[in-house]
Design a protein around this motif. Structure first.
Motif, PDB file in Angstrom:
ATOM      1  N   VAL A   6      33.551  47.986  56.057  1.00 45.63           N
ATOM      2  CA  VAL A   6      33.083  49.372  56.062  1.00 45.63           C
ATOM      3  C   VAL A   6      31.873  49.482  56.984  1.00 45.63           C
ATOM      4  CG1 VAL A   6      32.277  51.304  54.656  1.00 45.63           C
ATOM      5  CG2 VAL A   6      33.852  49.627  53.666  1.00 45.63           C
ATOM      6  N   ASN A   7      31.998  50.288  58.030  1.00 46.10           N
ATOM      7  CA  ASN A   7      30.883  50.566  58.937  1.00 46.10           C
ATOM      8  C   ASN A   7      29.968  51.593  58.293  1.00 46.10           C
ATOM      9  OD1 ASN A   7      31.459  49.092  61.463  1.00 46.10           O
ATOM     10  ND2 ASN A   7      33.339  50.288  61.422  1.00 46.10           N
ATOM     11  N   CYS A   8      28.696  51.256  58.183  1.00 46.91           N
ATOM     12  CA  CYS A   8      27.716  52.152  57.570  1.00 46.91           C
ATOM     13  C   CYS A   8      26.654  52.524  58.607  1.00 46.91           C
ATOM     14  CB  CYS A   8      27.041  51.473  56.383  1.00 46.91           C
ATOM     15  SG  CYS A   8      28.188  51.035  55.060  1.00 46.91           S
ATOM     16  N   THR A  20      23.612  54.117  57.777  1.00 46.85           N
ATOM     17  CA  THR A  20      22.244  54.114  57.250  1.00 46.85           C
ATOM     18  C   THR A  20      22.102  53.103  56.112  1.00 46.85           C
ATOM     19  OG1 THR A  20      22.702  55.760  55.531  1.00 46.85           O
ATOM     20  CG2 THR A  20      22.046  56.616  57.717  1.00 46.85           C
ATOM     21  N   GLN A  21      20.856  52.772  55.817  1.00 44.74           N
ATOM     22  CA  GLN A  21      20.587  51.887  54.678  1.00 44.74           C
ATOM     23  C   GLN A  21      20.993  52.575  53.382  1.00 44.74           C
ATOM     24  OE1 GLN A  21      19.292  48.594  54.988  1.00 44.74           O
ATOM     25  NE2 GLN A  21      20.146  48.529  52.927  1.00 44.74           N
ATOM     26  N   GLN A  22      20.818  53.880  53.303  1.00 47.69           N
ATOM     27  CA  GLN A  22      21.212  54.616  52.100  1.00 47.69           C
ATOM     28  C   GLN A  22      22.706  54.475  51.854  1.00 47.69           C
ATOM     29  OE1 GLN A  22      20.071  58.762  52.031  1.00 47.69           O
ATOM     30  NE2 GLN A  22      21.320  59.184  50.236  1.00 47.69           N
ATOM     31  N   GLU A  23      23.503  54.540  52.909  1.00 45.81           N
ATOM     32  CA  GLU A  23      24.948  54.376  52.758  1.00 45.81           C
ATOM     33  C   GLU A  23      25.282  52.949  52.311  1.00 45.81           C
ATOM     34  OE1 GLU A  23      29.083  55.296  55.185  1.00 45.81           O
ATOM     35  OE2 GLU A  23      27.230  55.095  56.338  1.00 45.81           O
ATOM     36  N   VAL A  24      24.629  51.953  52.915  1.00 48.27           N
ATOM     37  CA  VAL A  24      24.824  50.560  52.508  1.00 48.27           C
ATOM     38  C   VAL A  24      24.495  50.409  51.024  1.00 48.27           C
ATOM     39  CG1 VAL A  24      23.955  48.187  52.756  1.00 48.27           C
ATOM     40  CG2 VAL A  24      24.409  49.566  54.804  1.00 48.27           C
ATOM     41  N   ASP A  25      23.325  50.907  50.627  1.00 46.95           N
ATOM     42  CA  ASP A  25      22.875  50.780  49.234  1.00 46.95           C
ATOM     43  C   ASP A  25      23.827  51.469  48.264  1.00 46.95           C
ATOM     44  OD1 ASP A  25      20.678  49.455  50.294  1.00 46.95           O
ATOM     45  OD2 ASP A  25      19.299  51.129  50.000  1.00 46.95           O
ATOM     46  N   ASP A  26      24.279  52.670  48.631  1.00 42.94           N
ATOM     47  CA  ASP A  26      25.166  53.451  47.766  1.00 42.94           C
ATOM     48  C   ASP A  26      26.501  52.731  47.565  1.00 42.94           C
ATOM     49  OD1 ASP A  26      25.930  55.890  46.297  1.00 42.94           O
ATOM     50  OD2 ASP A  26      27.285  56.219  47.992  1.00 42.94           O
ATOM     51  N   LEU A  27      27.129  52.318  48.662  1.00 42.29           N
ATOM     52  CA  LEU A  27      28.427  51.640  48.551  1.00 42.29           C
ATOM     53  C   LEU A  27      28.297  50.304  47.840  1.00 42.29           C
ATOM     54  CD1 LEU A  27      29.964  52.463  52.036  1.00 42.29           C
ATOM     55  CD2 LEU A  27      30.596  53.430  49.816  1.00 42.29           C
ATOM     56  N   TRP A  28      27.229  49.582  48.131  1.00 43.04           N
ATOM     57  CA  TRP A  28      26.993  48.284  47.482  1.00 43.04           C
ATOM     58  C   TRP A  28      26.871  48.466  45.967  1.00 43.04           C
ATOM     59  CZ3 TRP A  28      26.974  43.731  50.173  1.00 43.04           C
ATOM     60  CH2 TRP A  28      26.627  42.593  49.451  1.00 43.04           C
ATOM     61  N   TRP A  49      34.979  43.189  50.091  1.00 40.49           N
ATOM     62  CA  TRP A  49      34.522  44.245  51.003  1.00 40.49           C
ATOM     63  C   TRP A  49      33.382  43.702  51.842  1.00 40.49           C
ATOM     64  CZ3 TRP A  49      36.393  49.388  50.702  1.00 40.49           C
ATOM     65  CH2 TRP A  49      37.235  49.654  49.610  1.00 40.49           C
ATOM     66  N   GLN A  50      33.265  44.187  53.048  1.00 39.09           N
ATOM     67  CA  GLN A  50      32.096  43.933  53.884  1.00 39.09           C
ATOM     68  C   GLN A  50      31.418  45.280  54.114  1.00 39.09           C
ATOM     69  OE1 GLN A  50      32.448  41.197  57.286  1.00 39.09           O
ATOM     70  NE2 GLN A  50      34.622  41.104  56.731  1.00 39.09           N
ATOM     71  N   ILE A  51      30.219  45.422  53.614  1.00 42.58           N
ATOM     72  CA  ILE A  51      29.455  46.659  53.751  1.00 42.58           C
ATOM     73  C   ILE A  51      28.413  46.394  54.833  1.00 42.58           C
ATOM     74  CG2 ILE A  51      28.093  48.384  52.517  1.00 42.58           C
ATOM     75  CD1 ILE A  51      31.028  47.995  51.485  1.00 42.58           C
ATOM     76  N   ILE A  52      28.712  46.840  56.037  1.00 46.03           N
ATOM     77  CA  ILE A  52      27.963  46.413  57.215  1.00 46.03           C
ATOM     78  C   ILE A  52      27.394  47.612  57.984  1.00 46.03           C
ATOM     79  CG2 ILE A  52      28.101  45.128  59.394  1.00 46.03           C
ATOM     80  CD1 ILE A  52      28.596  43.386  56.880  1.00 46.03           C
ATOM     81  N   PRO A  53      26.078  47.593  58.207  1.00 44.87           N
ATOM     82  CA  PRO A  53      25.494  48.650  59.038  1.00 44.87           C
ATOM     83  C   PRO A  53      25.906  48.445  60.500  1.00 44.87           C
ATOM     84  CG  PRO A  53      23.796  47.077  58.386  1.00 44.87           C
ATOM     85  CD  PRO A  53      25.066  46.667  57.691  1.00 44.87           C
ATOM     86  N   THR A  54      26.221  49.528  61.185  1.00 38.73           N
ATOM     87  CA  THR A  54      26.666  49.434  62.574  1.00 38.73           C
ATOM     88  C   THR A  54      25.608  48.801  63.475  1.00 38.73           C
ATOM     89  OG1 THR A  54      25.953  51.717  62.959  1.00 38.73           O
ATOM     90  CG2 THR A  54      28.273  51.371  62.420  1.00 38.73           C
ATOM     91  N   LYS A 111      23.102  41.678  50.297  1.00 38.76           N
ATOM     92  CA  LYS A 111      23.277  43.027  50.839  1.00 38.76           C
ATOM     93  C   LYS A 111      22.465  43.094  52.131  1.00 38.76           C
ATOM     94  CE  LYS A 111      20.896  46.376  49.089  1.00 38.76           C
ATOM     95  NZ  LYS A 111      20.348  47.398  48.207  1.00 38.76           N
ATOM     96  N   ILE A 112      23.052  43.663  53.168  1.00 39.98           N
ATOM     97  CA  ILE A 112      22.367  43.727  54.457  1.00 39.98           C
ATOM     98  C   ILE A 112      21.231  44.750  54.401  1.00 39.98           C
ATOM     99  CG2 ILE A 112      22.612  44.203  56.931  1.00 39.98           C
ATOM    100  CD1 ILE A 112      24.090  41.675  56.002  1.00 39.98           C
ATOM    101  N   ASP A 113      20.066  44.298  54.867  1.00 40.23           N
ATOM    102  CA  ASP A 113      18.861  45.122  54.915  1.00 40.23           C
ATOM    103  C   ASP A 113      18.545  45.433  56.377  1.00 40.23           C
ATOM    104  OD1 ASP A 113      16.310  46.294  54.145  1.00 40.23           O
ATOM    105  OD2 ASP A 113      15.416  44.427  54.863  1.00 40.23           O
ATOM    106  N   ILE A 114      18.727  46.677  56.778  1.00 37.34           N
ATOM    107  CA  ILE A 114      18.554  47.074  58.174  1.00 37.34           C
ATOM    108  C   ILE A 114      17.128  46.798  58.654  1.00 37.34           C
ATOM    109  CG2 ILE A 114      18.557  49.024  59.783  1.00 37.34           C
ATOM    110  CD1 ILE A 114      20.885  50.205  58.091  1.00 37.34           C
ATOM    111  N   LYS A 115      16.145  47.139  57.843  1.00 35.88           N
ATOM    112  CA  LYS A 115      14.754  46.917  58.235  1.00 35.88           C
ATOM    113  C   LYS A 115      14.488  45.426  58.463  1.00 35.88           C
ATOM    114  CE  LYS A 115      11.448  49.407  56.416  1.00 35.88           C
ATOM    115  NZ  LYS A 115      10.461  49.939  55.460  1.00 35.88           N
ATOM    116  N   GLY A 116      15.000  44.580  57.581  1.00 36.78           N
ATOM    117  CA  GLY A 116      14.828  43.137  57.732  1.00 36.78           C
ATOM    118  C   GLY A 116      15.505  42.609  58.984  1.00 36.78           C
TER     119      GLY A 116
END
Length: 145
Positions: free
Chosen positions: A66-68, A70-78, A101-106, A132-137
């Motif tokens: 799943v291409n996400c 935003t971090q909010q989308e990642v967090d919500d789906l996760w 599932w792979q919940i991955i920010p673009t 869980k992938i952290d965009i800021k990190g």
């Protein structure tokens, strides 16, 4: 009609799983349901689900990516999909039906594909330490790479 359709084998929970998934993703619906099978769409992508019995189980060898944006989308789906904290790594999770599932920010693909190999590798190394992938990190590791 979609030419290639993912086919999911469940042990009696095909319709339950389809309804669970469509409750999570927008632009999703059950198309057809019978006692043996369900056809449904998630974000316009068609899937078949079969009540095939206990013979086969899902493995992480096949996952739904799943291409996400935003971090909010990642967090919500996760939060909605993850059912097994021990099976999580590098954006991968397993849901309550055993589907991976792979919940991955673009942005991850952009950082990993950067022309600067040191920065790209720094993003990869950061991702390898995450569940869980952290965009800021990711961005911080990339910027420091």
């Amino acid at each position: 009609m979609q030419k290639i359709v993912p086919f999911l084998w469940f042990d009696g929970q095909a319709e339950e799983a389809a309804k669970f998934y469509i409750s999570i993703f927008k632009n999703s619906k059950v198309l057809r349901a019978t006692p043996m099978s369900v056809t449904f769409q998630l974000e316009g992508q068609e899937f078949y689900a079969l009540n095939g019995g206990p013979q086969y189980k899902f493995t992480p060898a096949i996952s739904l990516f799943v291409n996400c944006e935003t971090q909010q989308e990642v967090d919500d789906l996760w939060g909605k999909l993850s059912a097994s904290k021990t099976d999580e790594q590098c954006g991968w999770l397993k849901d309550k039906y055993g589907v991976s599932w792979q919940i991955i920010p673009t942005v991850l693909g952009k950082l990993m594909g950067d022309k600067n190999p040191k920065k790209a590798n720094a993003a990869v190394q950061a991702m390898l330490k995450m569940k869980k992938i952290d965009i800021k990190g990711l961005q911080q590791a990339f910027d420091q790479g």
